[in-house]
Design an enzyme around this catalytic site. Structure first.
Site, PDB file in Angstrom:
ATOM      1  N   ASP A 129     104.381  72.163 -10.582  1.00 29.77           N
ATOM      2  CA  ASP A 129     105.476  73.041 -10.163  1.00 29.77           C
ATOM      3  C   ASP A 129     106.593  73.092 -11.190  1.00 29.77           C
ATOM      4  O   ASP A 129     107.067  74.169 -11.554  1.00 29.77           O
ATOM      5  CB  ASP A 129     106.025  72.588  -8.810  1.00 29.77           C
ATOM      6  CG  ASP A 129     105.079  72.915  -7.657  1.00 29.77           C
ATOM      7  OD1 ASP A 129     104.027  73.511  -7.917  1.00 29.77           O
ATOM      8  OD2 ASP A 129     105.400  72.558  -6.510  1.00 29.77           O
ATOM      9  N   ARG A 171     118.840  61.811  -5.098  1.00 30.41           N
ATOM     10  CA  ARG A 171     119.255  63.099  -5.659  1.00 30.41           C
ATOM     11  C   ARG A 171     120.594  63.054  -6.391  1.00 30.41           C
ATOM     12  O   ARG A 171     120.738  63.695  -7.431  1.00 30.41           O
ATOM     13  CB  ARG A 171     119.274  64.179  -4.570  1.00 30.41           C
ATOM     14  CG  ARG A 171     117.926  64.445  -3.893  1.00 30.41           C
ATOM     15  CD  ARG A 171     116.772  64.351  -4.836  1.00 30.41           C
ATOM     16  NE  ARG A 171     115.509  64.771  -4.242  1.00 30.41           N
ATOM     17  CZ  ARG A 171     114.322  64.379  -4.681  1.00 30.41           C
ATOM     18  NH1 ARG A 171     114.248  63.553  -5.714  1.00 30.41           N
ATOM     19  NH2 ARG A 171     113.221  64.802  -4.117  1.00 30.41           N
ATOM     20  N   ASP A 195     116.708  69.314  -0.310  1.00 31.59           N
ATOM     21  CA  ASP A 195     116.971  68.883  -1.680  1.00 31.59           C
ATOM     22  C   ASP A 195     117.753  69.913  -2.487  1.00 31.59           C
ATOM     23  O   ASP A 195     118.553  69.551  -3.352  1.00 31.59           O
ATOM     24  CB  ASP A 195     115.661  68.533  -2.390  1.00 31.59           C
ATOM     25  CG  ASP A 195     115.174  67.141  -2.040  1.00 31.59           C
ATOM     26  OD1 ASP A 195     115.985  66.331  -1.554  1.00 31.59           O
ATOM     27  OD2 ASP A 195     113.980  66.855  -2.255  1.00 31.59           O
ATOM     28  N   SER A 253     102.595  66.981   0.650  1.00 28.80           N
ATOM     29  CA  SER A 253     103.438  66.778  -0.529  1.00 28.80           C
ATOM     30  C   SER A 253     104.069  65.392  -0.468  1.00 28.80           C
ATOM     31  O   SER A 253     104.330  64.853   0.606  1.00 28.80           O
ATOM     32  CB  SER A 253     104.522  67.848  -0.605  1.00 28.80           C
ATOM     33  OG  SER A 253     105.426  67.712   0.473  1.00 28.80           O
TER      34      SER A 253
END
Length: 407
Positions: free
Chosen positions: A18, A100, A129, A183
């Site tokens: 990705d 993050r 996210d 995922s």
């Protein structure tokens, strides 16, 4: 408003399919110079292949940043969060959320270093996210340009993404050509699995989903006993061996893995408004939370402890929603850190088939007074007859209300 295309973009780059597609899309769509940043957060896989992948896609060596940030991650993000005993919606240890801010911070720092005018992430437009990354960017660099490809490009299916990758000679592993079963996001604190086979919350997650723990049923039949030492609210050693923050969490992960500890199947409320089902594994963090509460139980004043527990849901929600760099999170952190001044000592833990139990705790700063609580003859510092007045004063409003109700 139509903005001019960015000239130089710092991309959060994993080296996977990705973000490799995003890298090439930035080059082809915007004709932008791309700088890649790959963080080793202890995700459990090699990060150096990301360098070779970036070079293969035309990124110059001086524009490739790969950094081991495990110590910073645990010391400056995980441990401060655990001082608060933070749990989102009472269960989730915030493993993805807490990573993050660090990634966003380093992207902004690199952007300043290389003179980039934009940053980019690979988060989709449905998840949390995107919010966490972008709130971090804007908090640190208010006028930075943010590129969010999943909200901008025209790809409508996985097949179109694969076709784009093939057209631009982006290597595709065989298993990526089909639908991924689920995922995964991982770092030193946890692994998170979502989507596909996990989308029906009524169906038990297949065993193969679990990446970091043995099944509790398959864990050893003999308990493991460990001792964790704390100093000012942070763990510093296991069984007498002083360890760095990352090394300590790594060791707790190993102990948790072997004993089937830290699994969570959760339907949570995303910040963007939808509910989602995730399967999380936080082996070391689950042990650490129990141990920290254990040492707090003998070192924290009742009022401070109860206030911390009242503040915790708000603190956890701020982290979950991406407000790590907000003034309110920093205010709460200051109060939490102040509470930890005397949270030092040792906790003995028993690990057994998915369970974590505190079996002993001691501290030179303990508020626990065995002489006061004993059922045997104790000191004269507590007169049991004093309790009668205490109870009557606390019962006064209840008695008045009962008399009114009886009229």
């Amino acid at each position: 408003m139509n903005l001019p295309p960015p000239k130089k973009v710092v991309l959060a780059y994993s080296g996977g399919l990705d973000t490799s597609i995003i890298l090439k899309w930035l080059q082809s769509e915007y004709r932008a110079e791309v700088v890649t940043f790959t963080a080793d957060l202890g995700q459990g896989e090699e990060v150096e292949p990301a360098r070779r992948k970036a070079e293969l896609l035309g990124i110059r060596p001086e524009n490739i940043f790969i950094e081991d940030v495990r110590e910073e991650f645990v010391r400056d993000y995980v441990f401060p969060m655990f001082r608060a005993n933070a749990l989102y919606e009472g269960l989730y240890l915030l493993g993805t959320s807490i990573a993050r801010p660090l990634i966003a911070k380093r992207q902004i720092e690199i952007a300043r270093m290389v003179g980039a005018d934009a940053v980019c992430h690979g988060a989709t437009g449905k998840g949390n996210d995107q919010v966490r990354f972008e709130l971090g960017y804007y908090a640190l660099e208010p006028d930075i340009r943010v590129v969010a490809p999943w909200r901008e490009w025209d790809f409508a299916s996985r097949e179109q993404l694969i076709a784009f990758a093939e057209a631009h000679q982006i290597p595709i592993s065989r298993d990526k050509r089909g639908e991924s079963p689920f995922s995964i996001d991982a770092n030193l604190l946890h692994s998170s699995s979502e989507g596909k086979v996990l989308e029906d919350p009524s169906v038990e997650a297949p065993e193969y989903v679990h990446q970091r723990t043995v099944s509790p049923e398959d864990a050893p039949d003999k308990a493991t006993v460990i001792e964790i030492a704390f100093e000012h609210g942070d763990p510093i050693s296991i069984d007498g061996e002083t360890l760095s923050p990352a090394a300590l969490l790594t060791r707790l992960n190993e102990l948790g893995r072997d004993n089937g500890i830290g699994r969570l199947d959760l339907v949570e409320n995303r910040f963007v408004g939808m509910k989602s089902r995730g399967v999380y594994e936080t082996p070391g963090g689950t042990i650490l939370l129990a141990a920290h509460r254990g040492i707090e139980s003998i070192t924290l004043d009742r009022g401070a402890m109860h206030l911390k527990d009242e503040l915790m849901p708000r603190y956890a929600e701020l982290i979950y929603n991406g407000f790590w760099f907000s003034p309110e999170r920093e205010m709460l952190q200051a109060a939490i850190d102040h509470s930890q001044a005397h949270v030092s000592g040792t906790v003995r833990m028993k690990l057994y088939k998915g369970n974590v139990t505190v079996i002993g705790r001691e501290s030179p700063l303990a508020l626990y007074d065995q002489d006061l609580v004993t059922f045997e003859e104790g000191s004269s510092s507590y007169d049991q007859r004093d309790a009668a007045g205490f109870i009557k004063l606390n019962a006064l409003r209840l008695r008045i209300a009962a008399k009114r109700a009886a009229r």
